[in-house]
Design a protein around this motif. Sequence first.
Motif, PDB file in Angstrom:
ATOM      1  N   GLY A 254     -11.941  -2.324 -10.246  1.00 49.76           N
ATOM      2  CA  GLY A 254     -10.640  -2.328 -10.931  1.00 49.76           C
ATOM      3  C   GLY A 254     -10.338  -1.039 -11.664  1.00 49.76           C
ATOM      4  O   GLY A 254      -9.300  -0.916 -12.320  1.00 49.76           O
TER       5      GLY A 254
ATOM      6  N   VAL B 231     -20.106  -8.588  -6.881  1.00 48.15           N
ATOM      7  CA  VAL B 231     -20.210  -8.067  -5.518  1.00 48.15           C
ATOM      8  C   VAL B 231     -21.552  -8.502  -4.905  1.00 48.15           C
ATOM      9  O   VAL B 231     -22.601  -8.415  -5.547  1.00 48.15           O
ATOM     10  CB  VAL B 231     -20.111  -6.529  -5.521  1.00 48.15           C
ATOM     11  CG1 VAL B 231     -20.408  -5.955  -4.136  1.00 48.15           C
ATOM     12  CG2 VAL B 231     -18.730  -6.090  -5.999  1.00 48.15           C
TER      13      VAL B 231
ATOM     14  N   ALA C  25     -18.584   1.211  -1.411  1.00 52.52           N
ATOM     15  CA  ALA C  25     -17.187   0.885  -1.135  1.00 52.52           C
ATOM     16  C   ALA C  25     -16.812  -0.472  -1.715  1.00 52.52           C
ATOM     17  O   ALA C  25     -15.725  -0.647  -2.281  1.00 52.52           O
ATOM     18  CB  ALA C  25     -16.942   0.913   0.371  1.00 52.52           C
ATOM     19  N   SER C  26     -17.697  -1.459  -1.595  1.00 50.41           N
ATOM     20  CA  SER C  26     -17.426  -2.790  -2.151  1.00 50.41           C
ATOM     21  C   SER C  26     -17.329  -2.734  -3.674  1.00 50.41           C
ATOM     22  O   SER C  26     -16.477  -3.402  -4.283  1.00 50.41           O
ATOM     23  CB  SER C  26     -18.528  -3.763  -1.734  1.00 50.41           C
ATOM     24  OG  SER C  26     -18.576  -3.911  -0.335  1.00 50.41           O
TER      25      SER C  26
ATOM     26  N   ARG D  76     -16.981  -7.401 -12.988  1.00 46.94           N
ATOM     27  CA  ARG D  76     -16.403  -7.452 -11.633  1.00 46.94           C
ATOM     28  C   ARG D  76     -17.380  -6.883 -10.607  1.00 46.94           C
ATOM     29  O   ARG D  76     -17.504  -7.410  -9.489  1.00 46.94           O
ATOM     30  CB  ARG D  76     -15.075  -6.685 -11.626  1.00 46.94           C
ATOM     31  CG  ARG D  76     -13.982  -7.375 -12.445  1.00 46.94           C
ATOM     32  CD  ARG D  76     -12.633  -6.717 -12.275  1.00 46.94           C
ATOM     33  NE  ARG D  76     -12.511  -5.455 -12.974  1.00 46.94           N
ATOM     34  CZ  ARG D  76     -12.124  -5.312 -14.245  1.00 46.94           C
ATOM     35  NH1 ARG D  76     -11.832  -6.390 -14.970  1.00 46.94           N
ATOM     36  NH2 ARG D  76     -12.024  -4.112 -14.787  1.00 46.94           N
TER      37      ARG D  76
ATOM     38  N   ARG E 123     -16.478  -0.102  -5.528  1.00 45.84           N
ATOM     39  CA  ARG E 123     -15.230   0.584  -5.896  1.00 45.84           C
ATOM     40  C   ARG E 123     -14.027  -0.355  -5.755  1.00 45.84           C
ATOM     41  O   ARG E 123     -13.116  -0.356  -6.581  1.00 45.84           O
ATOM     42  CB  ARG E 123     -15.029   1.826  -5.037  1.00 45.84           C
ATOM     43  CG  ARG E 123     -15.949   2.985  -5.392  1.00 45.84           C
ATOM     44  CD  ARG E 123     -15.541   4.272  -4.656  1.00 45.84           C
ATOM     45  NE  ARG E 123     -16.246   5.434  -5.182  1.00 45.84           N
ATOM     46  CZ  ARG E 123     -17.363   5.933  -4.696  1.00 45.84           C
ATOM     47  NH1 ARG E 123     -17.913   5.342  -3.619  1.00 45.84           N
ATOM     48  NH2 ARG E 123     -17.925   6.982  -5.250  1.00 45.84           N
ATOM     49  N   ALA E 124     -14.058  -1.177  -4.710  1.00 51.27           N
ATOM     50  CA  ALA E 124     -12.940  -2.099  -4.485  1.00 51.27           C
ATOM     51  C   ALA E 124     -12.876  -3.174  -5.559  1.00 51.27           C
ATOM     52  O   ALA E 124     -11.790  -3.628  -5.938  1.00 51.27           O
ATOM     53  CB  ALA E 124     -13.074  -2.735  -3.103  1.00 51.27           C
ATOM     54  N   ALA E 125     -14.038  -3.579  -6.068  1.00 52.39           N
ATOM     55  CA  ALA E 125     -14.077  -4.673  -7.040  1.00 52.39           C
ATOM     56  C   ALA E 125     -13.894  -4.219  -8.475  1.00 52.39           C
ATOM     57  O   ALA E 125     -13.450  -4.995  -9.332  1.00 52.39           O
ATOM     58  CB  ALA E 125     -15.407  -5.419  -6.920  1.00 52.39           C
TER      59      ALA E 125
END
Length: 897
Positions: free
Chosen positions: A854, A806, A847-848, A802, A850-852
């Motif tokens: 899971g 990014v 940040a991207s 995941r 961490r968001a991706a």
Amino acid sequence: MTSGLPRVAASTAPATQPPSLPGLDPAWSRLVTAGPGGSDPVRRTWHLLDTAGSLAALGVEPVGTLLCVHGNPTWSYLWRSVLRTSLEVAAAGGPAWRVIAVDQLDMGFSERTGLERGLPQRVVDLGALTDELGLTGPVVTLGHDWGGVVSLGWAVDHPDLVVGVTTCNTAVHQPDDAPIPAPLRLALRPGLLGRATVVTPAFLETTLAIAHPKLERPVADAFRAPYRGAARRGGIGGFVADIPVDAGHPSARELDRISSGVAALDVPALLMWGPRDPVFLERYLDDLAERLPHADVHRFEGAGHLLPEDADVAGTVFDWLGDRLPDGRVPAAAEPSLQTDASEAAASRPLWAALDELRDSDEPALVEMAAPGGTRTISWRLLARRVDEVAAGLLDVGVRPGDRVSLLVTPGADLTAALYACVRVGATVVVADAGLGLRGLTRAVKGARPDWIIGALPGLAAARALGWPGRRIATVALPALARAALRVEHTLASVARRGARRLAAGTALPDAPPSDAPAAVLFTSGSTGPAKGVVYTHGQLGAVRDVLSAQYDVGIGTGLVAGFAPFALLGPALGARSVAPDMDVTAPRTLTAKAVADSVTAADATVVFLSPAAIANVVATAPALTDADRAALGRVRLFLSAGAPVSAALLTAATELMPNASAHTPYGMTEGLLMTDVDLDGIRGAAATSSGAGGVCVGRPAAGVSVRIAPLSPSGAPTGELTDEPDFTGEIVVVAPHVRDHYDRLWRTNRAARLGITDPRGHRTGDVGHLDASGQLWVEGRLQHVITTPAEVLTPVGPEQRIEGVTGVGRAGVAGLGPAGTQQVVAVVEAVPPVRRPGLAPSALAASIRAAAGVPIAAVLVVPVLPTDIRHNSKVDRTRLARWAASVLGGGRMVRP
């Protein structure tokens, strides 16, 4: 006292109880007076450690006694973990073994007798003590160093009591053609012996200093405790002086008696070894293994002389006792044979059968793209004749069935001829990838203990410089001085000439070896620890050939580009026309698209096998292809890549270069080269229907293979019952006729690889993953990389995939930092475009990610290049990554991992 020792060595002192020391339960200590015996007319008092009272407090009856004897200059403290583990096993309901660990007289806290006590006396001393204790058996002995000899002497003298023997780094025979090890020669020098062993603590301190890892100060002080002052160290010097340096030594006859008696012991045996021992060299293990051919052997890679301090000797001993002597007696049922019907059938068609069938063909068998002077083509006729000649020549120079032959040759005609010739005469080939690096290759070759080395100049030079064992055969002609310097006895060409003369004289090659005879020791990549030697029998190698042939329709007439050494070596067994591309085999990333196209053209190949790292560079260098190159690649019908996870994007890019090829990514390992298979369409379809657990889809089992999962516990251990139900994440367990026979001299590793598997063909892979509802296998990482956070158990591949989606991220590695059960997840990525030096990721990128991801991410770091394994250049080295991340996040220097 013994000649050469100072007068202070004759000091006497009574036995005493030890002071409070770390890891030592005072309840274990006893003083026991025993004797007289041998040449000593006086009863002597021993200090010993004994768990009899502790077992009584637990309310359990012992099934037998483990009699532990230390060496020089240690004492019974060496066995504290064995005593503790024995009680833990008993408390948990396992077999209760009483442990008695003695301090030999003049050693530890036993009596200082002031008398010379040579080996004959020490064996008698131990017998007098066990008589005093009323030891009735069953007894298993455990000895280390010179205590190993004493314990084995006691075992030889008490066959009615002994049901097993175990040892750690000991020796019972000094070969006539080899000097005693250098450290002992130094200690035995006239005038130095007393000063080094008694007057000063030099000998003791040197022994403590060679522990791996270094002993903690309180533990080192505990070993020093009984030897404070020269008056307490007479036994240390006496032990060194008692080493039989020649046949005239007073203890030589007793050592000969014990070594002969050991060969007659018909009881289970376990030989444990630390290879980094500067005193007890590997030849002493070989000697013990020859005297006890039925013995189980485990080499603890990285461990040295103080083996019980360096490795988990206690756990190994009690695992072994539980298997071999569960109630103090040898189980009546024999272990099942690992031979299977399928491997029997494969062995009925030996590995060289295709060579025999094609020996009259002038069609190409091998094509070497990087041969000296240009491309070289070898016909089936020439290859078959060369194999026969080398085989006959090997017999003529002294190679015998069962001999081990290390092949230090790059893939090509010489390696192929040597390999098949060795297998043909029943020798066992040892194949260690040069990609292991010099240190890894040294560990592998020394660990395999080859009788012979067949090598090119670089391998022979390394063998000479680093002291690798084995008689030498060179693949190239060398000047006389070079041959002498490298200790080369023959060249491959001269061996072939001898074989040709032998065959011309009517001497036939021997019959094929039995199917259960060892054929090869293949070393793993070392990507998850020290490389392990994987032993295959003739039947199992034949089964590997047959499953590959059936799965991919590869056989006589197939042209195969093999960018991976195992496939190159199996080409002749399959009857396939093989071509080795122009590349550095130790660095798969050096392979270019042009080199692949040239190889396809040279062999009219329709099958291409490349590692994932090689594919990446092939795709990157595709713009250099000509129209003719692309036309050649268009004739490829099958493209294979394995050895590490391969993304659908990378496979897609490869198929754009080979538009008519079906792209497959088989799943396997050195222990079983083909377990499952999936094609690109299957990967895409699986991704579309994925349940979201993550991982790499590696498809359905190959013919004859079954796959089960051992579910993970909340602590991350694969303790669940084996299942084929979908969506259980755990260790992947495979069963197949072409699974390896065993690991070489790694008893405990063998045990772990088959734990809980009833089928002898089974193997715990060390990979974690799950089966989906359609029966396809998904790989989620390695067992040692499982992350246990306070909230859940995580596997790394899903989050890595995941994160790699990014924008601004190339490859990613995920690792857990901190103690098990409380670990925090750290992500380390290669940024796109690449960064020049490692550091914390920019806030927007972090940040991207961490968001991706899971999963909760504690920190995000960027690096120029992720560390990868040596062989494939593809598998992210998560263990190394975790150590690096822990260091830099803990305030260490921000260096590259």
